[in-house]
Scaffold this motif. Sequence first.
Motif, PDB file in Angstrom:
ATOM      1  N   ILE A 125      -9.851   9.232   9.392  1.00 17.57           N
ATOM      2  CA  ILE A 125     -10.398  10.112   8.362  1.00 17.57           C
ATOM      3  C   ILE A 125     -11.879  10.304   8.665  1.00 17.57           C
ATOM      4  CG2 ILE A 125     -10.835  10.458   5.900  1.00 17.57           C
ATOM      5  CD1 ILE A 125      -8.462   8.623   5.324  1.00 17.57           C
ATOM      6  N   PRO A 126     -12.267  11.446   9.215  1.00 19.43           N
ATOM      7  CA  PRO A 126     -13.671  11.654   9.583  1.00 19.43           C
ATOM      8  C   PRO A 126     -14.587  11.628   8.364  1.00 19.43           C
ATOM      9  CG  PRO A 126     -12.246  13.312  10.588  1.00 19.43           C
ATOM     10  CD  PRO A 126     -11.420  12.595   9.575  1.00 19.43           C
ATOM     11  N   LEU A 127     -15.765  11.069   8.561  1.00 22.54           N
ATOM     12  CA  LEU A 127     -16.805  11.176   7.553  1.00 22.54           C
ATOM     13  C   LEU A 127     -17.346  12.605   7.541  1.00 22.54           C
ATOM     14  CD1 LEU A 127     -18.547   7.810   8.402  1.00 22.54           C
ATOM     15  CD2 LEU A 127     -17.349   8.309   6.258  1.00 22.54           C
ATOM     16  N   ASN A 128     -18.143  12.917   6.537  1.00 24.34           N
ATOM     17  CA  ASN A 128     -18.661  14.277   6.376  1.00 24.34           C
ATOM     18  C   ASN A 128     -20.049  14.467   6.979  1.00 24.34           C
ATOM     19  OD1 ASN A 128     -16.395  15.146   4.803  1.00 24.34           O
ATOM     20  ND2 ASN A 128     -17.252  14.034   3.062  1.00 24.34           N
ATOM     21  N   ASP A 129     -20.477  13.520   7.807  1.00 28.00           N
ATOM     22  CA  ASP A 129     -21.845  13.566   8.344  1.00 28.00           C
ATOM     23  C   ASP A 129     -22.172  14.899   9.030  1.00 28.00           C
ATOM     24  OD1 ASP A 129     -21.968  10.966   7.470  1.00 28.00           O
ATOM     25  OD2 ASP A 129     -21.801  10.063   9.446  1.00 28.00           O
ATOM     26  N   GLU A 130     -21.221  15.457   9.759  1.00 27.54           N
ATOM     27  CA  GLU A 130     -21.529  16.627  10.584  1.00 27.54           C
ATOM     28  C   GLU A 130     -21.869  17.863   9.765  1.00 27.54           C
ATOM     29  OE1 GLU A 130     -18.249  18.699  12.625  1.00 27.54           O
ATOM     30  OE2 GLU A 130     -16.970  17.067  11.897  1.00 27.54           O
ATOM     31  N   PHE A 131     -21.373  17.958   8.539  1.00 32.46           N
ATOM     32  CA  PHE A 131     -21.772  19.103   7.721  1.00 32.46           C
ATOM     33  C   PHE A 131     -22.401  18.656   6.406  1.00 32.46           C
ATOM     34  CE2 PHE A 131     -17.880  18.410   5.421  1.00 32.46           C
ATOM     35  CZ  PHE A 131     -16.902  18.198   6.372  1.00 32.46           C
ATOM     36  N   ALA A 132     -23.057  17.488   6.431  1.00 26.88           N
ATOM     37  CA  ALA A 132     -23.806  17.036   5.251  1.00 26.88           C
ATOM     38  C   ALA A 132     -24.914  18.042   4.955  1.00 26.88           C
ATOM     39  CB  ALA A 132     -24.393  15.653   5.504  1.00 26.88           C
ATOM     40  N   ASN A 133     -25.205  18.220   3.691  1.00 28.15           N
ATOM     41  CA  ASN A 133     -26.265  19.150   3.301  1.00 28.15           C
ATOM     42  C   ASN A 133     -26.976  18.625   2.075  1.00 28.15           C
ATOM     43  OD1 ASN A 133     -24.984  20.723   0.806  1.00 28.15           O
ATOM     44  ND2 ASN A 133     -23.359  20.475   2.309  1.00 28.15           N
ATOM     45  N   ARG A 165     -22.542  14.557  -9.537  1.00 27.08           N
ATOM     46  CA  ARG A 165     -23.634  15.518  -9.700  1.00 27.08           C
ATOM     47  C   ARG A 165     -24.226  15.903  -8.352  1.00 27.08           C
ATOM     48  NH1 ARG A 165     -27.801  13.350 -13.973  1.00 27.08           N
ATOM     49  NH2 ARG A 165     -28.791  15.326 -13.373  1.00 27.08           N
ATOM     50  N   LEU A 166     -24.150  14.998  -7.378  1.00 24.40           N
ATOM     51  CA  LEU A 166     -24.647  15.292  -6.034  1.00 24.40           C
ATOM     52  C   LEU A 166     -23.586  15.912  -5.138  1.00 24.40           C
ATOM     53  CD1 LEU A 166     -26.726  12.040  -5.384  1.00 24.40           C
ATOM     54  CD2 LEU A 166     -27.647  14.368  -5.521  1.00 24.40           C
ATOM     55  N   THR A 167     -22.334  15.540  -5.350  1.00 29.41           N
ATOM     56  CA  THR A 167     -21.290  16.020  -4.439  1.00 29.41           C
ATOM     57  C   THR A 167     -20.716  17.373  -4.839  1.00 29.41           C
ATOM     58  OG1 THR A 167     -19.641  14.698  -5.645  1.00 29.41           O
ATOM     59  CG2 THR A 167     -20.611  13.725  -3.669  1.00 29.41           C
ATOM     60  N   TYR A 168     -20.645  17.704  -6.122  1.00 28.12           N
ATOM     61  CA  TYR A 168     -20.088  19.004  -6.524  1.00 28.12           C
ATOM     62  C   TYR A 168     -20.747  20.170  -5.783  1.00 28.12           C
ATOM     63  CZ  TYR A 168     -17.514  17.060 -10.568  1.00 28.12           C
ATOM     64  OH  TYR A 168     -16.653  16.388 -11.386  1.00 28.12           O
ATOM     65  N   PRO A 169     -22.086  20.268  -5.811  1.00 32.12           N
ATOM     66  CA  PRO A 169     -22.699  21.430  -5.149  1.00 32.12           C
ATOM     67  C   PRO A 169     -22.607  21.385  -3.624  1.00 32.12           C
ATOM     68  CG  PRO A 169     -24.398  19.935  -5.958  1.00 32.12           C
ATOM     69  CD  PRO A 169     -23.091  19.432  -6.487  1.00 32.12           C
ATOM     70  N   ARG A 170     -22.298  20.223  -3.073  1.00 35.27           N
ATOM     71  CA  ARG A 170     -22.151  20.114  -1.621  1.00 35.27           C
ATOM     72  C   ARG A 170     -20.712  20.379  -1.189  1.00 35.27           C
ATOM     73  NH1 ARG A 170     -26.485  17.076  -3.118  1.00 35.27           N
ATOM     74  NH2 ARG A 170     -28.205  17.023  -1.585  1.00 35.27           N
ATOM     75  N   LEU A 220     -20.196   9.987  -0.279  1.00 37.35           N
ATOM     76  CA  LEU A 220     -21.640   9.923  -0.055  1.00 37.35           C
ATOM     77  C   LEU A 220     -22.043  10.548   1.273  1.00 37.35           C
ATOM     78  CD1 LEU A 220     -22.317   6.309  -1.341  1.00 37.35           C
ATOM     79  CD2 LEU A 220     -23.451   8.365  -2.210  1.00 37.35           C
ATOM     80  N   SER A 221     -21.136  10.536   2.234  1.00 38.91           N
ATOM     81  CA  SER A 221     -21.490  11.016   3.576  1.00 38.91           C
ATOM     82  C   SER A 221     -21.784  12.511   3.630  1.00 38.91           C
ATOM     83  CB  SER A 221     -20.372  10.676   4.575  1.00 38.91           C
ATOM     84  OG  SER A 221     -19.194  11.427   4.332  1.00 38.91           O
ATOM     85  N   ILE A 222     -21.484  13.234   2.571  1.00 41.55           N
ATOM     86  CA  ILE A 222     -21.781  14.670   2.568  1.00 41.55           C
ATOM     87  C   ILE A 222     -23.220  14.942   2.123  1.00 41.55           C
ATOM     88  CG2 ILE A 222     -21.143  15.318   0.203  1.00 41.55           C
ATOM     89  CD1 ILE A 222     -19.617  17.711   1.499  1.00 41.55           C
ATOM     90  N   ILE A 223     -23.930  13.892   1.724  1.00 43.92           N
ATOM     91  CA  ILE A 223     -25.312  14.038   1.260  1.00 43.92           C
ATOM     92  C   ILE A 223     -26.256  13.792   2.426  1.00 43.92           C
ATOM     93  CG2 ILE A 223     -27.035  13.248  -0.391  1.00 43.92           C
ATOM     94  CD1 ILE A 223     -24.681  12.194  -2.102  1.00 43.92           C
ATOM     95  N   LYS A 224     -26.940  14.824   2.843  1.00 42.61           N
ATOM     96  CA  LYS A 224     -27.825  14.730   4.006  1.00 42.61           C
ATOM     97  C   LYS A 224     -29.082  13.920   3.670  1.00 42.61           C
ATOM     98  CE  LYS A 224     -29.956  17.674   7.545  1.00 42.61           C
ATOM     99  NZ  LYS A 224     -30.156  19.077   7.999  1.00 42.61           N
TER     100      LYS A 224
END
Length: 216
Positions: A208-216, A99-104, A183-187
């Motif tokens: 495998i890079p985490l998604n921190d740089e474009f977390a939102n 529910r948190l990752t789909y829109p991100r 989880l790393s895509i959640i700012k």
Amino acid sequence: MKLYIYEHCPFCVMTKMVFVLKNYPVEVAYLLYDDVQTPMQMVGRKLLPVLEYKPNVFMSESKDIIQFIDQNLGQPKVIIPEVDEITDWVKGVERFIYRLTYPRWIRAPFPEFGSEESRKYFHNNKDPSGRGFMSDLADPALLQRAQRAIDDLEDILFDYPLIDLERDLSMSDFSLFAQLHSLSIIKGLVYGPTVDRWRNKASETCFIPLNDEFAN
């Protein structure tokens, strides 16, 4: 070998990990999310990851791919039983994380969403009711639940070893990093020192890079 994946998919992340940990090269191919025909032709269903391990011979399901690669390429490494505490934590996160990752995910620069059609397909596929999963983007209850999960993991990982190319692994290592990658895509989430060290070491070890740089 050729591995067909989506960048966002936690199960695809798991399969990328095994090739690095076994030090075996694989060609990685990203499909657009609205490409239904290619996976249907390969395995009869629209799902990834899919491994082409011989010309026109395909395998799906992440755990099957990991076990196949582990057993057929070099000495087995994925031989430790799953760690119950980590397995339970992953299952708990899986109950709400999408529910948190789909829109991100749909707003991130992933190759599978490289066209307007692919983004529309994802949106329609994940939100068939039309109520709009974008409403979950800033849901405080869901964000608090994610933070509590990360806080709980701090104690679980206190004595748990970092991913290391020299040690035998458990499937728990794969599923844990896959969920931390998601989880790393959640700012705005705050990681304790133990969790942060574990997820960054896994990221560096597996390339495998985490998604921190474009977390939102």
